[in-house]
Design a protein around this motif. Structure first.
Motif, PDB file in Angstrom:
ATOM      1  N   ILE A 161      75.876 -10.094  -1.306  1.00  0.00           N
ATOM      2  CA  ILE A 161      75.629  -8.979  -2.218  1.00  0.00           C
ATOM      3  C   ILE A 161      74.142  -8.874  -2.592  1.00  0.00           C
ATOM      4  O   ILE A 161      73.621  -7.793  -2.833  1.00  0.00           O
ATOM      5  CB  ILE A 161      76.521  -9.135  -3.477  1.00  0.00           C
ATOM      6  CG1 ILE A 161      77.995  -9.053  -3.054  1.00  0.00           C
ATOM      7  CG2 ILE A 161      76.196  -8.078  -4.527  1.00  0.00           C
ATOM      8  CD1 ILE A 161      78.972  -9.507  -4.118  1.00  0.00           C
ATOM      9  N   GLY A 162      73.451 -10.007  -2.604  1.00  0.00           N
ATOM     10  CA  GLY A 162      72.020 -10.005  -2.927  1.00  0.00           C
ATOM     11  C   GLY A 162      71.196  -9.170  -1.970  1.00  0.00           C
ATOM     12  O   GLY A 162      70.073  -8.762  -2.293  1.00  0.00           O
ATOM     13  N   HIS A 163      71.745  -8.889  -0.793  1.00  0.00           N
ATOM     14  CA  HIS A 163      70.960  -8.158   0.216  1.00  0.00           C
ATOM     15  C   HIS A 163      71.455  -6.741   0.433  1.00  0.00           C
ATOM     16  O   HIS A 163      71.175  -6.138   1.471  1.00  0.00           O
ATOM     17  CB  HIS A 163      70.886  -8.961   1.514  1.00  0.00           C
ATOM     18  CG  HIS A 163      70.222 -10.284   1.294  1.00  0.00           C
ATOM     19  ND1 HIS A 163      68.872 -10.390   1.002  1.00  0.00           N
ATOM     20  CD2 HIS A 163      70.728 -11.527   1.204  1.00  0.00           C
ATOM     21  CE1 HIS A 163      68.586 -11.663   0.782  1.00  0.00           C
ATOM     22  NE2 HIS A 163      69.694 -12.372   0.885  1.00  0.00           N
ATOM     23  N   ILE A 164      72.188  -6.213  -0.529  1.00  0.00           N
ATOM     24  CA  ILE A 164      72.466  -4.781  -0.434  1.00  0.00           C
ATOM     25  C   ILE A 164      71.281  -4.026  -1.041  1.00  0.00           C
ATOM     26  O   ILE A 164      70.622  -4.506  -1.975  1.00  0.00           O
ATOM     27  CB  ILE A 164      73.809  -4.366  -1.089  1.00  0.00           C
ATOM     28  CG1 ILE A 164      73.873  -4.728  -2.554  1.00  0.00           C
ATOM     29  CG2 ILE A 164      74.985  -4.998  -0.355  1.00  0.00           C
ATOM     30  CD1 ILE A 164      75.165  -4.263  -3.197  1.00  0.00           C
ATOM     31  N   ARG A 177      59.688  -5.823  -0.975  1.00  0.00           N
ATOM     32  CA  ARG A 177      60.155  -6.509   0.213  1.00  0.00           C
ATOM     33  C   ARG A 177      60.939  -7.762  -0.176  1.00  0.00           C
ATOM     34  O   ARG A 177      60.576  -8.494  -1.090  1.00  0.00           O
ATOM     35  CB  ARG A 177      58.968  -6.901   1.094  1.00  0.00           C
ATOM     36  CG  ARG A 177      59.403  -7.393   2.466  1.00  0.00           C
ATOM     37  CD  ARG A 177      58.179  -7.672   3.337  1.00  0.00           C
ATOM     38  NE  ARG A 177      58.549  -8.502   4.478  1.00  0.00           N
ATOM     39  CZ  ARG A 177      58.958  -8.001   5.644  1.00  0.00           C
ATOM     40  NH1 ARG A 177      59.021  -6.706   5.828  1.00  0.00           N
ATOM     41  NH2 ARG A 177      59.288  -8.812   6.634  1.00  0.00           N
ATOM     42  N   CYS A 178      62.026  -7.997   0.537  1.00  0.00           N
ATOM     43  CA  CYS A 178      62.884  -9.162   0.286  1.00  0.00           C
ATOM     44  C   CYS A 178      62.616 -10.227   1.342  1.00  0.00           C
ATOM     45  O   CYS A 178      62.138  -9.923   2.437  1.00  0.00           O
ATOM     46  CB  CYS A 178      64.342  -8.690   0.334  1.00  0.00           C
ATOM     47  SG  CYS A 178      65.547  -9.988   0.081  1.00  0.00           S
ATOM     48  N   ASN A 179      62.979 -11.471   1.033  1.00  0.00           N
ATOM     49  CA  ASN A 179      62.845 -12.570   1.998  1.00  0.00           C
ATOM     50  C   ASN A 179      63.617 -12.321   3.289  1.00  0.00           C
ATOM     51  O   ASN A 179      63.305 -12.888   4.329  1.00  0.00           O
ATOM     52  CB  ASN A 179      63.382 -13.875   1.395  1.00  0.00           C
ATOM     53  CG  ASN A 179      62.346 -14.535   0.525  1.00  0.00           C
ATOM     54  OD1 ASN A 179      61.150 -14.276   0.678  1.00  0.00           O
ATOM     55  ND2 ASN A 179      62.797 -15.364  -0.411  1.00  0.00           N
ATOM     56  N   CYS A 180      64.643 -11.481   3.212  1.00  0.00           N
ATOM     57  CA  CYS A 180      65.474 -11.231   4.397  1.00  0.00           C
ATOM     58  C   CYS A 180      64.808 -10.251   5.357  1.00  0.00           C
ATOM     59  O   CYS A 180      65.281 -10.058   6.469  1.00  0.00           O
ATOM     60  CB  CYS A 180      66.849 -10.706   3.992  1.00  0.00           C
ATOM     61  SG  CYS A 180      66.854  -8.989   3.455  1.00  0.00           S
ATOM     62  N   GLY A 181      63.722  -9.594   4.916  1.00  0.00           N
ATOM     63  CA  GLY A 181      63.045  -8.636   5.781  1.00  0.00           C
ATOM     64  C   GLY A 181      63.280  -7.192   5.362  1.00  0.00           C
ATOM     65  O   GLY A 181      62.516  -6.302   5.714  1.00  0.00           O
ATOM     66  N   ASN A 182      64.348  -6.961   4.609  1.00  0.00           N
ATOM     67  CA  ASN A 182      64.650  -5.608   4.129  1.00  0.00           C
ATOM     68  C   ASN A 182      63.788  -5.290   2.885  1.00  0.00           C
ATOM     69  O   ASN A 182      63.123  -6.174   2.331  1.00  0.00           O
ATOM     70  CB  ASN A 182      66.141  -5.543   3.777  1.00  0.00           C
ATOM     71  CG  ASN A 182      66.598  -4.157   3.374  1.00  0.00           C
ATOM     72  OD1 ASN A 182      66.050  -3.146   3.814  1.00  0.00           O
ATOM     73  ND2 ASN A 182      67.610  -4.102   2.525  1.00  0.00           N
ATOM     74  N   TYR A 183      63.819  -4.041   2.464  1.00  0.00           N
ATOM     75  CA  TYR A 183      63.109  -3.623   1.258  1.00  0.00           C
ATOM     76  C   TYR A 183      64.111  -3.195   0.196  1.00  0.00           C
ATOM     77  O   TYR A 183      65.103  -2.548   0.498  1.00  0.00           O
ATOM     78  CB  TYR A 183      62.170  -2.459   1.565  1.00  0.00           C
ATOM     79  CG  TYR A 183      60.998  -2.881   2.399  1.00  0.00           C
ATOM     80  CD1 TYR A 183      59.789  -3.245   1.809  1.00  0.00           C
ATOM     81  CD2 TYR A 183      61.104  -2.948   3.787  1.00  0.00           C
ATOM     82  CE1 TYR A 183      58.710  -3.656   2.582  1.00  0.00           C
ATOM     83  CE2 TYR A 183      60.037  -3.362   4.567  1.00  0.00           C
ATOM     84  CZ  TYR A 183      58.839  -3.715   3.962  1.00  0.00           C
ATOM     85  OH  TYR A 183      57.780  -4.133   4.724  1.00  0.00           O
ATOM     86  N   GLY A 184      63.832  -3.567  -1.062  1.00  0.00           N
ATOM     87  CA  GLY A 184      64.616  -3.061  -2.184  1.00  0.00           C
ATOM     88  C   GLY A 184      65.984  -3.691  -2.355  1.00  0.00           C
ATOM     89  O   GLY A 184      66.863  -3.112  -2.986  1.00  0.00           O
ATOM     90  N   CYS A 185      66.181  -4.909  -1.822  1.00  0.00           N
ATOM     91  CA  CYS A 185      67.463  -5.613  -2.004  1.00  0.00           C
ATOM     92  C   CYS A 185      67.688  -5.950  -3.492  1.00  0.00           C
ATOM     93  O   CYS A 185      66.734  -6.130  -4.247  1.00  0.00           O
ATOM     94  CB  CYS A 185      67.450  -6.939  -1.257  1.00  0.00           C
ATOM     95  SG  CYS A 185      67.523  -6.812   0.519  1.00  0.00           S
ATOM     96  N   LEU A 186      68.953  -6.110  -3.875  1.00  0.00           N
ATOM     97  CA  LEU A 186      69.272  -6.560  -5.229  1.00  0.00           C
ATOM     98  C   LEU A 186      68.502  -7.836  -5.569  1.00  0.00           C
ATOM     99  O   LEU A 186      67.983  -7.995  -6.672  1.00  0.00           O
ATOM    100  CB  LEU A 186      70.792  -6.795  -5.350  1.00  0.00           C
ATOM    101  CG  LEU A 186      71.272  -7.352  -6.684  1.00  0.00           C
ATOM    102  CD1 LEU A 186      70.972  -6.400  -7.837  1.00  0.00           C
ATOM    103  CD2 LEU A 186      72.763  -7.671  -6.629  1.00  0.00           C
TER     104      LEU A 186
HETATM  105 ZN   LIG Z   1      67.356  -9.025   1.207  1.00  0.00          ZN
END
Ligand SMILES: [Zn+2]
Length: 323
Positions: free
Chosen positions: A161-164, A172-181
């Motif tokens: 859920i943290g990466h929605i 930017r998120c650690n996962c590479g996506n932008y604007g994650c929870l």
């Molecule tokens: Zn993320």
């Protein structure tokens, strides 16, 4: 018949675990430093030593382990654990069987999934059939229980859920996506918001002094204290956290119509500072009926949620083996 198991929660700093009976009572507990920063070999040696020590004098055949990261729980493999270890596709179950014997059955699960199971078995959502848990720590973990069962997804990787995405053009998120929870509601997010805020030299906040020369992990606590003392900038950070959580919860509740949403993890200690914003945002965005149905509650078990959840999964896997 298994009447005692070991439940373990592995974090970046500590390795904690307990001997647990069928009723969810903790009979013996232990905590050591995980030394995850020393690499996987060191961590696994520590883990093996920990298991030997805690099971001394007991006959234990089932052990549940929760780890932060993407876990292939069916295969017992750490697919990825960027927040604690640089490993890819590490066969943890096979390595532990090699070290400790083939007769021990290891259940390996994502730590937030374990925490969800723990709160559902012994904590805040004991009497419900469906719930979602959000764990606010270094990142934001998630776990989903549907019809009294952990929903693990096809490969055991569900509940991230943290990466929605909350804000399409967000940080930017650690996962590479932008604007994650996770980029808005975790300890990491709070540190980012403080850092970015202080870049504005005209901003008047007590954090300018109180966050000088402190360990990064202490910053959420300092922001909590400053907000409680009335610092406007610190209060605005918690409103941002609460709002992001509310946006996520609205979508989750629309999607799954669960009975309860439980929020836990160290950052949730600031509950009173963010929960009104969460509640308001969730009710503003979600469909009325499922949101009225879903109770938002604070986790009750703290650090024991993961240990108890891992223990429950270890018991359950024994039943599954026999059926
Ligand atoms: Zn993320």
């Amino acid at each position: 018949m298994v009447d005692k198991v070991i439940g373990i929660d592995i974090g970046g700093t500590n390795l904690r675990g307990a001997l647990v009976n069928k009723d969810g009572n903790i009979l013996k507990r232990m905590k050591i430093s995980s030394r995850a920063d020393q690499g996987i070999d060191e961590l696994v040696d520590n883990l093996a030593g920990f298991i030997k020590e805690i099971s001394e004098g007991e006959s234990v055949s089932n052990i549940g382990i929760g780890i932060p990261g993407i876990i292939d729980s069916k295969e017992g493999v750490i697919t990825q654990a960027p927040n604690i270890l640089n490993v890819d596709d590490y066969p943890l179950r096979a390595v532990l069987n090699e070290k400790l014997g083939r007769d021990i059955h290891f259940v390996i699960e994502n730590d937030s999934n374990s925490a969800a199971v723990g709160e559902w078995w012994m904590g805040a959502s004991k009497d419900v059939n469906s719930m979602i848990m959000l764990t606010m720590g270094t990142g934001v973990g998630g776990g989903i229980i549907l019809n009294g069962k952990l929903w693990t997804g096809d490969d055991g990787m569900a509940g991230e859920i943290g990466h929605i995405t909350i804000y399409p053009d967000g940080a930017r998120c650690n996962c590479g996506n932008y604007g994650c929870l996770e980029s808005y509601a975790s300890a990491t997010a709070i540190r980012r918001m403080v850092r970015e805020g202080l870049e504005d030299k005209s901003l008047d906040t007590t954090l300018r002094e109180s966050t000088k020369n402190v360990e990064p992990e202490d910053i959420p606590q300092i922001v909590m204290e400053a907000a409680s003392a009335g610092d406007d900038f610190s209060l605005s950070i918690w409103l941002e956290v609460g709002k992001a959580l509310g946006i996520a919860i609205a979508s989750l509740v629309n999607l799954l119509n669960v009975e309860m949403v439980v929020i836990g993890g160290g950052v949730s200690n600031a509950w009173d500072l963010f929960i009104d914003a969460t509640y308001k945002e969730a009710h503003r965005r979600a469909l009325r009926a499922p949101m009225e149905r879903a109770e938002i509650k604070r986790g009750l078990l703290g650090d024991d949620a993961g240990i108890l959840g891992s223990a429950y999964l270890a018991f359950k896997s024994d039943n599954e083996k026999k059926s």
